[in-house]
Structure formats: C-alpha cells, structure tokens
Motif scaffolding. Structure first.
Motif, PDB file in Angstrom:
ATOM      1  N   ASP A  48      64.946  66.914  69.982  1.00  0.00           N
ATOM      2  CA  ASP A  48      65.411  66.466  71.296  1.00  0.00           C
ATOM      3  C   ASP A  48      66.924  66.575  71.425  1.00  0.00           C
ATOM      4  OD1 ASP A  48      62.813  65.966  72.084  1.00  0.00           O
ATOM      5  OD2 ASP A  48      62.927  63.803  71.712  1.00  0.00           O
ATOM      6  N   GLN A  82      60.309  74.794  77.733  1.00  0.00           N
ATOM      7  CA  GLN A  82      59.176  73.956  78.134  1.00  0.00           C
ATOM      8  C   GLN A  82      59.621  72.810  79.043  1.00  0.00           C
ATOM      9  OE1 GLN A  82      55.731  74.354  76.844  1.00  0.00           O
ATOM     10  NE2 GLN A  82      56.741  76.322  76.658  1.00  0.00           N
ATOM     11  N   LYS A  83      60.877  72.399  78.904  1.00  0.00           N
ATOM     12  CA  LYS A  83      61.365  71.208  79.593  1.00  0.00           C
ATOM     13  C   LYS A  83      62.201  71.522  80.826  1.00  0.00           C
ATOM     14  CE  LYS A  83      63.824  66.901  78.697  1.00  0.00           C
ATOM     15  NZ  LYS A  83      64.473  66.054  77.709  1.00  0.00           N
ATOM     16  N   TYR A  84      62.979  72.582  80.778  1.00  0.00           N
ATOM     17  CA  TYR A  84      63.927  72.886  81.858  1.00  0.00           C
ATOM     18  C   TYR A  84      63.540  74.178  82.560  1.00  0.00           C
ATOM     19  CZ  TYR A  84      66.750  69.179  79.903  1.00  0.00           C
ATOM     20  OH  TYR A  84      67.191  67.962  79.454  1.00  0.00           O
TER      21      TYR A  84
END
Length: 186
Positions: A48, A82-84
């Motif tokens: 993270d 995957q997140k942004y």
C-alpha cells in the motif's frame, strides 16, 4: 535516445529502491524527461505504501506518462492500476518478480510478502499498453510464470534472453534495450 516533447518517463524501482549502478538510475539521468518514484523512508515492504508513493508522483505530472518498472516495481505498477484510473501512455515492465513463488535467500519471505499485502497478484488486463521484458533465467521469476502474467495483463511479451534479473548482480548497469522498449511505446 532523442525524445521529442512527449510523455514523461516515470521509473518505478523495485524493493531495493535506487541503486546507482542500476539501469533505471543510469537511464533516468540520461533522459531529460525522466523522473523516479523516490525511496520510502518507512513501510518499505508495504504494498500500500509503495502504491501510494507511485500515485503521489503521478499526481505531480501533467500530460502523458510512460511507466518503466523493474522487479517488484512491476507489481507496484499492476497493483496501482487496480486502484487508480489515471490514463497511462504505456509501460515497460522489466523482470517482474513472481511474488507468488518463493524468493531466493536475501529476499522477503512468503509470510512477509503475504503480510504486507502483495498477494494475490493482479491478473486482470492492464488498462494501458504494456511490454513485459522477461529473462529466460531470472531467479525471481521463471520465464513460464512471467509469460503467463504478461498474457493475463494483456502485455506484449519480449524475451530478452538469458540475462538473469536485469540488475547489477546480473551484469547490468546500462541496458540499451530498455530505451528501445520505451521508444516502442511512443
């Protein structure tokens, strides 16, 4: 390599961060349009924290970006994707570290990898063009496993031969092929 006013090249180093003799460090100094994700001061093994460091650097860049990741930097990049949802012009993903397989001595243990959020490895297609540069004798990722990751991500696979982990320990300081792969993404 002569590059016109074009994408910013953002280097994403692996868990060892910046090594002076590494091809990423050498190439960043050579290119006028290049930056690098800086080393972390804390949480060095945290997925993270690494993903957020990449996002922080990207947030400072206007215009198109080509990501150039190495080793665990590749995994940082695919987790970031995957997140942004920021558009990325393309990515060179060199010598992905297969964090699902046991690492050689001196690298994080399977428990440390799991506890720090690296697993499971993303297997969905990347939302940008990408090239995976894979060695046939990389101690951190077999050619077969890396080939499958490239297919899962929808990446072009480039077999760079028996060149180890494409790092100083494998005899790489300068790596001219990196420039060729970046140029393919323009």
């Amino acid at each position: 390599m002569t590059m016109t006013s074009s994408p910013t090249i953002l280097f994403v180093p692996g868990l060892r961060d910046h090594v002076e003799e590494h091809w990423q460090t050498i190439l960043e100094k050579k290119l006028s349009n290049a930056l690098s994700v800086p080393p972390l001061e804390h949480d060095k093994l945290s997925r993270d924290a690494r993903v957020e460091a990449l996002e922080h650097e990207l947030s400072k860049i206007e215009g198109p970006v080509i990501l150039v990741a190495h080793s665990a930097g590749v995994m940082i990049t695919v987790h970031w994707a995957q997140k942004y949802k920021r558009p990325i012009h393309g990515a060179v993903l060199a010598a992905p570290a297969d964090l699902e397989s046991p690492m050689p001595a001196g690298y994080p243990t399977p428990d440390a990898i799991r506890e720090n959020g690296w697993l499971p490895l993303p297997r969905t297609p990347l939302p940008f063009r990408s090239i995976v540069a894979a060695s046939t004798n990389d101690p951190l990722g077999s050619f077969e496993r890396v080939s499958q990751l490239a297919a899962d991500w929808g990446s072009e696979l480039v077999n760079v031969g028996a060149v180890g982990h494409i790092n100083p320990a494998a005899g790489f300081g300068e790596w001219a092929q990196a420039e060729e792969l970046i140029r393919k993404l323009y």
